[in-house]
Scaffold this active site. Structure first.
Site, PDB file in Angstrom:
ATOM      1  N   GLY A   1      12.324  34.072  -1.920  1.00 45.32           N
ATOM      2  CA  GLY A   1      13.740  33.971  -2.236  1.00 45.32           C
ATOM      3  C   GLY A   1      14.072  32.911  -3.269  1.00 45.32           C
ATOM      4  O   GLY A   1      15.196  32.857  -3.762  1.00 45.32           O
TER       5      GLY A   1
ATOM      6  N   CYS B   1      24.466  65.117   3.442  1.00 38.52           N
ATOM      7  CA  CYS B   1      24.138  65.574   2.096  1.00 38.52           C
ATOM      8  C   CYS B   1      24.415  67.076   2.002  1.00 38.52           C
ATOM      9  O   CYS B   1      23.991  67.843   2.864  1.00 38.52           O
ATOM     10  CB  CYS B   1      22.668  65.286   1.786  1.00 38.52           C
ATOM     11  SG  CYS B   1      22.132  65.990   0.205  1.00 38.52           S
TER      12      CYS B   1
ATOM     13  N   CYS C   1      20.689  68.827   1.092  1.00 35.95           N
ATOM     14  CA  CYS C   1      19.568  68.862   2.036  1.00 35.95           C
ATOM     15  C   CYS C   1      19.999  68.618   3.471  1.00 35.95           C
ATOM     16  O   CYS C   1      19.181  68.681   4.379  1.00 35.95           O
ATOM     17  CB  CYS C   1      18.491  67.856   1.628  1.00 35.95           C
ATOM     18  SG  CYS C   1      18.928  66.149   2.000  1.00 35.95           S
TER      19      CYS C   1
ATOM     20  N   CYS D   1      22.414  63.271  -1.776  1.00 39.15           N
ATOM     21  CA  CYS D   1      21.566  62.098  -1.632  1.00 39.15           C
ATOM     22  C   CYS D   1      21.468  61.389  -2.971  1.00 39.15           C
ATOM     23  O   CYS D   1      21.255  62.010  -4.006  1.00 39.15           O
ATOM     24  CB  CYS D   1      20.156  62.503  -1.214  1.00 39.15           C
ATOM     25  SG  CYS D   1      20.027  63.073   0.462  1.00 39.15           S
TER      26      CYS D   1
ATOM     27  N   CYS E   1      15.705  63.813  -1.426  1.00 36.75           N
ATOM     28  CA  CYS E   1      16.481  65.033  -1.254  1.00 36.75           C
ATOM     29  C   CYS E   1      15.611  66.257  -1.569  1.00 36.75           C
ATOM     30  O   CYS E   1      15.576  67.222  -0.809  1.00 36.75           O
ATOM     31  CB  CYS E   1      17.700  64.999  -2.171  1.00 36.75           C
ATOM     32  SG  CYS E   1      18.968  66.209  -1.750  1.00 36.75           S
TER      33      CYS E   1
END
Lengths: 256, 285
Positions: free
Chosen positions: B29, B237, B240, B262, B268
């Site tokens: 970080g 979605c 899909c 998606c 997807c």
């Protein structure tokens, strides 16, 4: 009684010019000390040295911390000093803009210190902020307004609330009433006097306004050219000034 | 093509970047400064991510680039072509086949594995930047862990909108130490930052590299009474039928017609190839 703050021989030079020289005094818990003098006399330099914003060239500033007792704040580590700066110390700037985050709402301004010391509960932070708005006589409905929308006097009161929310024991104030009109000044002084008494707060107040120290300060130091030329009880210094400069200062005030 | 060194950058530059990456991995970080190079693309197009990718690519790697989840947008196509030409590496659009994935604004829906590296393009690496403009001050705040200000931002969100309205680039605390900007990924993706894969972040203009090593604890900042919530559109979605993936809203005609698909194109397509379908799958093909 142990003094809350013991200042010994604090000096600060700007090159060959003197900022302040060999200043020593004790400040006891609950006591308010006024520092007066003309512009350029070293009042603000002294205050900034004591509050850790400037590094003095020499001397000691011993503070009676809650955890470790007497500690010289000039030799303590920076994280510790910054921690003091947001818990046990308060610093009220002359211009509220310097002490506030102008883009953050009043509630956020007051809550910042609480969040800085680890408070992570929104409801409690907001509750404390609302409570403090009340105590400094700002309408609670304005908690989500930004300081930009506040008048000068309200900004100054907000700055005081933001500083006192963590229950500090020592407040540094640099001309807290400068730039405010007289009636607003009077209300602010009234408020400050109440808070100081109620919280048992010690304060160092730098000002050139003798009326302010007459109302607030228990003791007084008069500075000229970086040196303390006279010190004593406020009434004693103002009513019976000994040093020529103090006499000049006292006689310069218009009697209405 | 051998007019370029492998992966465009010279070997000394790659060594310098690798040192920054190793330091970043050692201090999760922490923003490691590095001497960012001019790349043959404008700032804002992923020059940081490209330099990190160039430094870690090997000839055996299989490279994938996604931009907002898709493999076929301008940014993704140009960066993929860039490394095809300068490094000659194999490329793929499939998440599971890739060994290095460079991404802008998304983390793939398919969980990443230990042998994969995810490279993020970062515009502004400093999470405190919009609260505190001074770099000297933000560095000090990081070194002293003074992160109260980050919560002031979240406080402002709640007081103004009633909830934490920050929906992307949502600040996280890495390994209990540094507060980090996860780049502008939706906060829906924040839980995926705890991953088996190595995650590297490159900011070219700002000259910073940082990293999240595998299995590192990444906590999204929040309040006790306003906990962090990954959000997405309340929909499945339309292609899909997936109910658990991040969705894009697409306008499909001039009469207010819209569909949700998606954002991760590969995810997807994989579902559709496996026989899944959504509400509008037939109408469009």
């Amino acid at each position: 009684m142990t003094p809350l703050l013991q200042v010994r021989n604090v000096s600060k030079r700007y090159g060959s010019r003197i900022g302040c020289a060999e200043v020593s005094f004790d400040l006891y818990p609950g006591e308010v000390m006024g520092i007066v003098g003309e512009s350029g006399s070293g009042k603000s330099t002294l205050l900034n040295c004591l509050a850790g914003k400037l590094t003095p060239d020499g001397g000691q500033v011993v503070f009676d911390t809650r955890m470790d007792g007497l500690v010289d704040t000039l030799t303590m580590s920076e994280p510790q000093r910054r921690m003091l700066g947001r818990t046990d110390w308060a610093f009220v700037h002359q211009h509220a803009r310097d002490g506030l985050r102008m883009g953050v709402s009043a509630g956020g301004n007051i809550g910042e210190r609480l969040m800085a010391v680890g408070e992570r509960h929104y409801g409690r932070i907001r509750g404390r902020a609302a409570d403090w708005l009340d105590r400094v006589e700002i309408d609670q409905a304005r908690i989500d307004d930004r300081p930009e929308a506040f008048s000068g006097g309200m900004q100054q009161r907000l700055q005081i609330a933001r500083n006192l929310v963590t229950g500090p024991r020592l407040a540094f104030m640099d001309e807290p009433t400068g730039g405010l009109d007289v009636s607003v000044q009077a209300r602010l002084l009234d408020l400050l006097r109440g808070l100081v008494r109620e919280m048992g707060l010690s304060a160092l107040i730098v000002t050139h306004d003798l009326a302010v120290v007459r109302l607030l300060a228990d003791r007084l130091m008069v500075m000229k050219g970086g040196h303390v030329v006279e010190a004593g009880l406020t009434d004693q210094v103002l009513d019976d000034p000994q040093h020529a400069y103090t006499q000049l200062l006292v006689s310069s005030v218009l009697q209405v | 093509m051998n007019a370029y060194n492998f992966a465009y950058l010279d070997e000394q530059t790659k060594r310098m970047i690798r040192r920054a990456i190793l330091k970043g991995l050692a201090v999760p970080g922490y923003q490691v400064p590095f001497a960012s190079r001019e790349m043959p693309m404008p700032y804002g197009w992923g020059t940081g991510g490209v330099q990190v990718s160039a430094a870690i690519l090997t000839p055996e790697d299989r490279f994938k680039v996604i931009d907002q989840g898709a493999d076929d947008t301008t940014n993704a196509v140009s960066i993929r072509k860039f490394f095809e030409r300068t490094a000659g590496v194999a490329v793929t659009e499939r998440t599971i086949e890739a060994s290095v994935i460079q991404t802008r604004h998304r983390i793939p829906e398919t969980p990443l594995r230990a042998d994969q590296i995810l490279v993020y393009q970062v515009p502004i690496p400093e999470p405190l930047r919009f609260l505190e403009p001074r770099e000297t001050e933000t560095r000090k705040m990081h070194s002293l862990q003074e992160y109260g200000l980050m919560h002031v931002k979240l406080y402002e969100d709640i007081s103004r909108h009633g909830a934490i309205a920050t929906s992307y680039a949502y600040p996280v605390r890495v390994a209990g130490r540094y507060v980090m900007d996860p780049s502008p990924i939706p906060k829906f993706d924040n839980p995926k930052l705890e991953s088996e894969a190595i995650q590297l972040f490159g900011a070219g203009r700002e000259q910073r590299i940082y990293a999240v090593p595998p299995h590192t604890r990444v906590v999204s900042l929040d309040f006790e009474d306003h906990p962090f919530e990954p959000t997405k559109a309340e929909h499945d979605c339309d292609l899909c039928g997936a109910a658990d993936s991040y969705l894009d809203e697409v306008i499909i005609d001039d009469a207010g017609g819209r569909m949700f698909v998606c954002s991760d194109a590969d995810f997807c397509r994989g579902r559709r190839e496996a026989g899944q379908s959504g509400a509008k799958a037939g109408a469009l093909s």
